[in-house]
Design a protein around this motif. Structure first.
Motif, PDB file in Angstrom:
ATOM      1  N   CYS A  76     -48.471 -10.060  25.938  1.00 30.24           N
ATOM      2  CA  CYS A  76     -47.841 -10.221  27.250  1.00 30.24           C
ATOM      3  C   CYS A  76     -47.919  -8.871  27.924  1.00 30.24           C
ATOM      4  CB  CYS A  76     -46.383 -10.651  27.038  1.00 30.24           C
ATOM      5  SG  CYS A  76     -45.353 -10.557  28.520  1.00 30.24           S
ATOM      6  N   CYS A 132     -42.372  -5.080  26.255  1.00 27.68           N
ATOM      7  CA  CYS A 132     -40.990  -4.620  26.432  1.00 27.68           C
ATOM      8  C   CYS A 132     -40.514  -3.778  25.250  1.00 27.68           C
ATOM      9  CB  CYS A 132     -40.056  -5.818  26.579  1.00 27.68           C
ATOM     10  SG  CYS A 132     -40.323  -6.742  28.099  1.00 27.68           S
ATOM     11  N   CYS A 166     -37.549 -11.701  28.327  1.00 29.72           N
ATOM     12  CA  CYS A 166     -37.649 -13.140  28.572  1.00 29.72           C
ATOM     13  C   CYS A 166     -36.822 -13.930  27.558  1.00 29.72           C
ATOM     14  CB  CYS A 166     -39.116 -13.560  28.494  1.00 29.72           C
ATOM     15  SG  CYS A 166     -39.807 -13.353  26.847  1.00 29.72           S
TER      16      CYS A 166
HETATM   17  S1  SF4 Z   1     -40.036  -9.676  25.675  1.00 31.09           S
HETATM   18 FE1  SF4 Z   1     -40.952 -11.363  26.816  1.00 31.09          FE
HETATM   19  S2  SF4 Z   1     -41.450 -10.404  28.792  1.00 31.09           S
HETATM   20 FE2  SF4 Z   1     -41.151  -8.737  27.334  1.00 31.09          FE
HETATM   21  S3  SF4 Z   1     -43.181  -8.299  26.494  1.00 31.09           S
HETATM   22 FE3  SF4 Z   1     -42.199  -9.774  25.132  1.00 31.09          FE
HETATM   23  S4  SF4 Z   1     -42.924 -11.768  25.836  1.00 31.09           S
HETATM   24 FE4  SF4 Z   1     -43.289 -10.318  27.486  1.00 31.09          FE
END
Ligand code: SF4
Ligand code: MGD
Ligand code: MGD
Ligand code: MO
Length: 684
Positions: free
Chosen positions: A20, A24, A52
């Motif tokens: 993704c 994060c 997310c």
């Molecule tokens: S926590 Fe969710 S938004 Fe953040 S990198 Fe992982 S999948 Fe992507």
């Protein structure tokens, strides 16, 4: 009264390992050494405390009762989920290495093939020791083309790299085009920056084939027919040029080929573009005028528009727009396709291509797994799957599965779970989650490199990809120099990359202390320093393309499936609550997604005599899938959209959507054509 152990609560820092763009930084809550909650790290400049919903549910994944804890060997027939018997790592390694040695002797090393992608984005576990191992083995090479290559190559023809501007600068944009990206689901921090930009006066336009969550959040939605974006971009250029909205000083100084491009764009009148794309001519004019008169104007180029036959050219074309209006020179203007270059590590040192002795070793394009498994001359006899779930994600499943069913193919799958691919595995090996690994993570959108120190001990008998391929290498008798090294040593080798000036000042120690460091980019993008094309200018006409037999200037070519008489074009994108097929076995997330739906225009539904909730058969020459209809006006007539890469295992009535997609390759880089799928629909 219950006798309660006192609970010790503590927090640890981690990184999201999923494929993704947001990469994060995570804040992980432990209770008595068990992960109980995961949230966004409030200290990370991009994550800003928000993650997310999928990953807030990642504790259910690490602690899942179905997680593989020890190696397994098939005792039941292939094509079924087991039964498997428990074996030791010793037995697994013996079987794997003895088979490899035997195959190398009898059929040569190319009879062995890896199949992997980015189930875990950690550099060492996704493209580290595994690469060394297969290079040294001399195995068939895998071209990892399933995701974003067509668009990256296309963008590169224009800009000389696939990189764009600093994602954090997009907060300054005044006009934001989200083009072929479903950012509310797939790039949530772009939504955070764009929402802040909107508070400061920006307008957000979503250009897509599906009115989805991102359209609902944007200020305007522009519906295009799938695979027609190059025509739309050329129509916009047509109007910019006709109305004198281009930046002639910027064009003269920083680009080549404007006259050739202008001659091509002249052929794309708004009226002609409307016919091709379905976007009304007045909207083409309005979009162009707004783009030509708003600054900073920023385009987030998604992966959606490049999963088509003509996807490389589509992205190449859109990438020309910021140059026409001089937007690369404005903070918050320009575009982003893929920013991984800024945190690019030393791949040569990590992957050791020098270990590959035969430079003529064959390469298989991962989008053509089905065809590769059907090769009769020098067949693939051993498939090693890790970080990937090909029985769900690879196109043309009927051919893929016919291949995986072959009795003379030996398949090993290394994963955390019994995925659909494990139905075809001879041996299944348990993988650690990234929480258990030391690794390093870049991002393909923001500019931070992050070190991940393990926050859990390996669970059960799980091994990381790094450990697995290191131990296999040593058992195969490969050089200690390349295989008997630690993760930390390899990270240090990776960081030592003189070819990437943006890594300056980033050291292991500093990463350890801070957790992350930003690429040392002084301005808003590489293009303020230099344009890394062969000419040193933005190439509106490209000699490289001419030499490769392509049109040197952007142009539009319709998508072409094997049977163009089929009435519908089907787009099979990812969904909100899964990450590709990861999480598709997690009950809570499945409950939110409910079931796969086929979005169809109400007029098409009426013509077929179906209403929402009806089951239909979707078919083409490659196969058929039964699915439930959702009739609305969120797609144009003639277009079908379904979301999510669902597992069949554990999902009654669900069939792999990739049964319908093709192994045909896109126009550039050998990319996938998942979204250029012609189908017909029958009422059940
Ligand atoms: S926590 Fe969710 S938004 Fe953040 S990198 Fe992982 S999948 Fe992507
Ligand atoms: N929630 C969630 N997030 C994810 C993923 C996931 O599965 N789920 N997957 C991750 C991965 S590996 C990737 S590559 C990215 C992908 O994320 P994105 O870059 O957003 O790409 P897609 O979601 O594949 O497609 C984006 C949009 O393109 C639209 N589209 C399809 N064809 C066309 C076209 O011809 N023209 C235009 N203009 N639009 C078109 C689709 O309807 C979709 O809304 O997301 C990553 N993030
Ligand atoms: N129809 C259609 N097909 C598509 C797409 C689409 O939009 N439509 N999207 C395409 C795109 S963009 C992509 S990127 C691909 C993604 O395809 P894949 O790379 O196969 O992605 P996932 O389905 O998430 O599967 C990754 C697997 O890796 C496992 N894994 C995670 N961490 C580790 C680890 O550390 N070690 C090992 N050994 N395994 C691990 C996970 O449990 C999971 O089973 O799918 C492609 N396929
Ligand atoms: Mo992807």
């Amino acid at each position: 009264m219950r006798d309660l152990e006192p609970t010790t609560v503590r927090y640890a820092r981690s990184v999201c390992p999923l494929d993704c763009p947001d990469t994060c930084s995570l804040r992980v809550k432990f209770e008595n050494d068990r992960i109980v909650a995961v949230d966004g790290n409030p200290d990370h400049p991009v994550t800003q405390g928000a993650i997310c919903n999928k990953v807030r549910n990642i504790p259910d994944r690490v602690n899942h009762p179905d997680r593989l804890m020890y190696p397994l060997r098939r005792v039941g027939p292939k094509g079924t989920m087991g039964p498997f018997e428990r074996i030791s790592w010793e037995e697994a390694y013996d079987e794997i290495t003895s088979r490899m040695k035997q195959l190398i002797e009898q059929h040569g090393p190319e009879s062995i093939m890896p199949y992997s992608f980015y189930g875990n984005m950690g550099v060492l576990n996704a493209e580290g020791m595994d690469r060394r191992f297969f290079h040294r083995l001399g195995a068939t090479r895998l071209d990892r083309t399933i995701c974003s290559v067509a668009g990256n190559v296309g963008y590169n023809y224009t800009m000389g790299t696939s990189a764009g501007i600093d994602a954090e600068d997009t907060v300054h944009s005044k006009l934001i085009w989200i083009w072929g990206a479903n950012v509310v689901s797939t790039n949530m921090h772009q939504v955070v920056y764009a929402t802040e930009a909107r508070k400061r006066g920006a307008r957000i336009v979503h250009i897509d084939v599906h009115r989805n969550r991102t359209s609902a959040w944007a200020d305007e939605f522009i519906a295009v027919r799938p695979g027609t974006d190059a025509a739309l971009a050329l129509g916009i250029m047509h109007v910019l040029i006709r109305e004198g909205l281009t930046d002639s000083a910027y064009l003269a100084e920083h680009t080549i080929g404007f006259d050739e491009l202008a001659a091509e764009a002249a052929q794309y009148s708004p009226e002609r573009v409307a016919e091709i794309t379905g976007v009304p001519a007045e909207d083409v004019v309005r979009l162009a005028r707004e783009y030509g008169t708003t600054s900073p104007a920023y385009i987030r180029i998604g992966n959606g528009l490049q999963h088509h036959d003509n996807g490389g050219m589509a992205v190449r074309t859109i990438a020309c727009l910021p140059a026409l209006t001089g937007q690369w020179a404005v903070k918050g203007g320009g575009a982003i396709k893929s920013n991984s270059m800024y945190t690019g590590l030393n791949a040569e040192r990590v992957e050791r291509p020098d270990l590959l002795q035969n430079p003529a070793t064959r390469t298989v394009n991962m989008n053509q797994l089905g065809q590769a498994l059907a090769i009769e001359d020098k067949p693939v006899k051993f498939l090693f799957v890790y970080n990937c779930n090909p029985a769900t994600v690879a196109p043309d499943q009927n051919q893929v599965r016919r291949g995986l069913m072959r009795d003379d193919l030996f398949t090993v799958v290394h994963d955390l779970f019994l995925t659909d691919t494990c139905r075809y595995a001879d041996i299944v090996l348990p993988a650690t989650s990234h929480f258990e690994n030391l690794d390093i993570f870049g991002s393909y959108w923001h500019l931070y490199l992050q070190l991940h120190e393990p926050i859990l001990k390996p669970m059960g008998e799980c091994k990381s990809n790094f450990t697995l391929f290191k131990e296999l290498g040593l058992r195969m008798g490969f050089e200690a120099e390349a295989f008997d090294i630690t993760v930390e040593q390899m990270i240090r080798e990776a960081l030592d990359n003189p070819a990437n000036p943006y890594l300056e000042g980033i050291t292991y120690e500093a990463l350890q202390e801070k957790g992350w460091m930003k690429a040392a980019l002084s301005g808003g993008s590489i293009f303020e320093e230099r344009i890394p094309t062969p000419s040193g200018k933005i190439e509106l006409a490209s000699e490289r393309m001419r030499l490769s037999g392509m049109s040197p200037v952007p142009t539009y070519t319709p998508v072409r499936d094997d049977d163009d008489t089929l009435p519908f074009l089907l787009v099979t994108g990812p969904n909100h609550n899964f990450l590709n097929s990861t999480f598709a076995n997690q009950e809570k997330l499945k409950r939110i997604e409910k079931r796969p739906l086929l979005h169809m225009h109400v007029n098409d539904a009426a013509a077929l005599g179906v209403v929402s909730g009806d089951r239909v058969r979707v078919c083409n020459g490659r196969g058929e899938v039964l699915i439930t209809v959702d009739a609305a006006e969120n797609v144009l007539p003639g277009v079908l959209v379904t979301q999510g890469l669902w597992w069949e295992e554990g999902n009654e009535g669900v069939q792999a959507i990739n049964t319908l997609t093709s192994q045909r390759l896109a126009d550039m880089g050998g990319g996938a054509t998942f979204f250029s799928t012609r189908v017909t629909v029958e009422k059940l």
